[in-house]
Motif scaffolding. Sequence first.
Motif, PDB file in Angstrom:
ATOM      1  N   SER A 155       0.833  -1.196   0.000  1.00 26.46           N
ATOM      2  CA  SER A 155       0.000   0.000   0.000  1.00 26.46           C
ATOM      3  C   SER A 155       0.867   1.243   0.000  1.00 26.46           C
ATOM      4  O   SER A 155       2.002   1.224   0.483  1.00 26.46           O
ATOM      5  N   VAL A 156       0.301   2.322  -0.534  1.00 24.97           N
ATOM      6  CA  VAL A 156       0.927   3.640  -0.478  1.00 24.97           C
ATOM      7  C   VAL A 156      -0.172   4.644  -0.158  1.00 24.97           C
ATOM      8  O   VAL A 156      -1.343   4.410  -0.443  1.00 24.97           O
ATOM      9  N   PHE A 157       0.221   5.759   0.462  1.00 25.92           N
ATOM     10  CA  PHE A 157      -0.693   6.856   0.708  1.00 25.92           C
ATOM     11  C   PHE A 157      -0.258   8.039  -0.146  1.00 25.92           C
ATOM     12  O   PHE A 157       0.933   8.316  -0.273  1.00 25.92           O
ATOM     13  N   ILE A 158      -1.220   8.740  -0.710  1.00 24.67           N
ATOM     14  CA  ILE A 158      -0.959   9.812  -1.662  1.00 24.67           C
ATOM     15  C   ILE A 158      -1.447  11.140  -1.091  1.00 24.67           C
ATOM     16  O   ILE A 158      -2.595  11.250  -0.667  1.00 24.67           O
ATOM     17  N   ILE A 159      -0.569  12.147  -1.130  1.00 24.75           N
ATOM     18  CA  ILE A 159      -0.972  13.485  -0.696  1.00 24.75           C
ATOM     19  C   ILE A 159      -1.727  14.170  -1.836  1.00 24.75           C
ATOM     20  O   ILE A 159      -1.613  13.772  -3.001  1.00 24.75           O
ATOM     21  N   PRO A 160      -2.509  15.206  -1.523  1.00 23.99           N
ATOM     22  CA  PRO A 160      -3.287  15.882  -2.571  1.00 23.99           C
ATOM     23  C   PRO A 160      -2.451  16.375  -3.753  1.00 23.99           C
ATOM     24  O   PRO A 160      -2.882  16.258  -4.899  1.00 23.99           O
ATOM     25  N   TYR A 161      -1.252  16.919  -3.506  1.00 23.41           N
ATOM     26  CA  TYR A 161      -0.436  17.437  -4.605  1.00 23.41           C
ATOM     27  C   TYR A 161      -0.114  16.326  -5.611  1.00 23.41           C
ATOM     28  O   TYR A 161      -0.268  16.508  -6.816  1.00 23.41           O
TER      29      TYR A 161
END
Length: 194
Positions: A155-161
């Motif tokens: 899994s990875v988490f993505i920031i809005p940018y």
Amino acid sequence: MFTGIIETLGEVKNITAEGTNLHFTIQSTISNELKIDQSVAHNGVCLTVVALTEDTHTVTAIQETLEKSNMLYLKVGNKVNLERCMQMNGRLDGHIVQGHVDQTAVCVKRAELDGSWEYRFKYDATNGNVTVEKGSVCINGISLTVVGSEKDEFSVFIIPYTFEHTNLHEVNVGDTVNIEFDIIGKYVARLVNR
């Protein structure tokens, strides 16, 4: 050599076949700055510029590249992540990325959280590739940190940018992405398996 920090998005304008090769014509804000023979990562795949117009560039993917990446699934109108090669006098903001896609993975989860997005990807682990918690991975050319790591999923988490400025916002459950595993991790895995 790349960093996994995406410069811009390009749009596929034309795809033509020549034997087993596919030629992709891409329109982007950096196309007019490129030159013939320059290496550019397209969704993490290092490809050579073979033709230019005022606002497009053309690259060629050979059969080996098509078999190991998601380039074969691209259609006219699709967006691709673009990054020019790293300059030796620049900062390494992401991680060491070669532009050599190891294999593809399938998105098995996409969840919008309060201010970020979680993506989970499943891949064929029989090739010996591995991820580690808090290690680096490159998805469609984007340098990301592994959050959850299992034998054949991560899994990875993505920031809005990142979500807004890459093609991850177009990736949904069932979609195929390019994966380049961390080069250091690949060497360690190979040494351990000797």
